[in-house]
Design a protein around this motif. Structure first.
Motif, PDB file in Angstrom:
ATOM      1  N   ALA A 181       0.850  -1.199   0.000  1.00 49.40           N
ATOM      2  CA  ALA A 181       0.000   0.000   0.000  1.00 49.40           C
ATOM      3  C   ALA A 181       0.882   1.244   0.000  1.00 49.40           C
ATOM      4  N   SER A 183       2.054   5.112   0.390  1.00 44.35           N
ATOM      5  CA  SER A 183       1.645   6.148   1.334  1.00 44.35           C
ATOM      6  C   SER A 183       2.425   7.430   1.054  1.00 44.35           C
ATOM      7  N   CYS A 201      -7.931   4.140  -4.643  1.00 44.61           N
ATOM      8  CA  CYS A 201      -8.047   3.767  -3.234  1.00 44.61           C
ATOM      9  C   CYS A 201      -7.544   4.919  -2.371  1.00 44.61           C
TER      10      CYS A 201
END
Ligand code: AMP
Ligand code: MG
Length: 322
Positions: A181, A183, A201
């Motif tokens: 993911a 960031s 997302c």
């Protein structure tokens, strides 16, 4: 605008291990051959930057990304395709070409393709990667014109390429793309909303992270004058009180109070558009310093779009000083 002969000269300086200040769309960079540890070392020396704080490696196009990083996850490729050239920096696993001096000893490397004709011409003429942080002393306000660089670094830089004022005005958005993911490590010129639209997302924004990011030091992007942040409706009263108490007060006047008459030493009316505010921010802070202010009163913009990066820089500017 820089001439072809200037570009050639700058590329020669890089090849010889020298330092070149160059324009990008975000701020001016202080560049060195990314593969030359000694040249990279000089960048830290000139900036007075601790060697543990990594630099960004600037490259000429997304097609070269694989030469500088160990592997390119699908997410990183997607972001590079969408936002390069542009104010987005991707943190990925360090390729062997990148010396640890450039990454502050980390096994990750920050890479980006700047969206500026002079920067791209320099990268193309040089042919390699250019490791560059902003061309200012560590902790101070980033330069958005060639004159800012000359005033702050002077002869410490071997060559300054002048490409006019920077369009974006705040640094790149840094995205950690090493894991599953991604960031945001530092908000900047590409907005979180635009990144999320491409990634489909939500994106975490870290104010602190595992990796060392200079933009995360409490005091960074700071003018000489102390910066105080208050609610927008309190800016005028706070400024006038401090002025009465004997300070030379500089004011960044929020757009909704643009018509207020303020009894202060110097007043800058902040543009209503976030793009114009970002473009002008560092110039405003420099101007208030130059006009002799010892205290700057400002408020934070709404933290959406470019407002997120502007608020981040103002908070750092107001952070505790070393
Ligand atoms: P500057 O804004 O002048 O300090 O330019 C360099 C920026 O890139 C800093 O905020 C660095 O911390 C960031 N950066 C470079 N390499 C890395 C890395 N491997 N991980 C996280 N941030 C990085
Ligand atoms: Mg910097």
């Amino acid at each position: 605008m820089a001439r072809t002969s200037d570009i050639e000269k700058a590329a020669g300086v890089l090849r010889a291990g020298g330092l070149v200040a160059f324009p990008t769309e975000t701020v001016y960079g202080l560049g060195a051959n990314a593969e030359d540890p000694a040249a990279v070392g000089r960048v830290f020396q000139v900036k007075g930057r601790p060697p543990s704080h990594p630099l960004i490696v600037h490259i000429g196009g997304a097609e070269h990304l694989g030469d500088w990083v160990e592997d390119v996850p699908a997410t990183a490729r997607l972001l590079a395709e969408h936002f390069w050239p542009g104010p987005l920096t991707l943190v990925l696993r360090r390729g062997r070409r990148v010396p640890l001096e450039a990454t502050g000893g980390l096994e990750t490397v920050a890479v980006r393709v700047p969206d500026h004709p002079v920067a791209l011409a320099l990268l193309s003429a040089f042919g390699g990667g250019v490791a560059a942080p902003s061309a200012n002393r560590f902790g101070s306000v980033s330069p958005t014109t060639a004159n800012h660089v000359r005033a702050e670094l002077g002869d410490a830089v071997d060559f300054v390429l002048d490409g006019g004022p920077c369009e974006v005005g705040v640094e790149s958005t840094i995205v950690d793309a090493t894991g599953e993911a991604p960031s945001v490590l530092r908000p900047g010129g590409v907005t979180r909303e635009d990144l999320e639209a491409v990634l489909e997302c939500p994106l975490a924004v870290h104010s602190t992270s595992r990796v060392r990011v200079p933009g995360q030091h409490p005091s960074h992007y700071a003018p000489r004058a102390r910066v105080v942040l208050v609610e927008p409706e309190k800016v005028v009263a706070e400024a006038e009180l401090a002025q009465e108490l004997g300070h030379q007060v500089g004011v960044l006047l929020p757009p909704s109070f643009a018509d207020a008459a303020v009894k202060a030493h110097a007043v800058v009316a902040v543009p209503g558009s976030m793009a114009a505010y970002a473009r002008g921010l560092y110039g405003f802070l420099r101007e208030l310093d130059q006009r002799g202010c010892d205290l700057i009163v400002a408020s934070l913009p709404v933290e959406e779009g470019l407002g997120l990066a502007i608020a981040n820089r103002l908070r750092r500017a107001a952070g505790p000083r070393r």
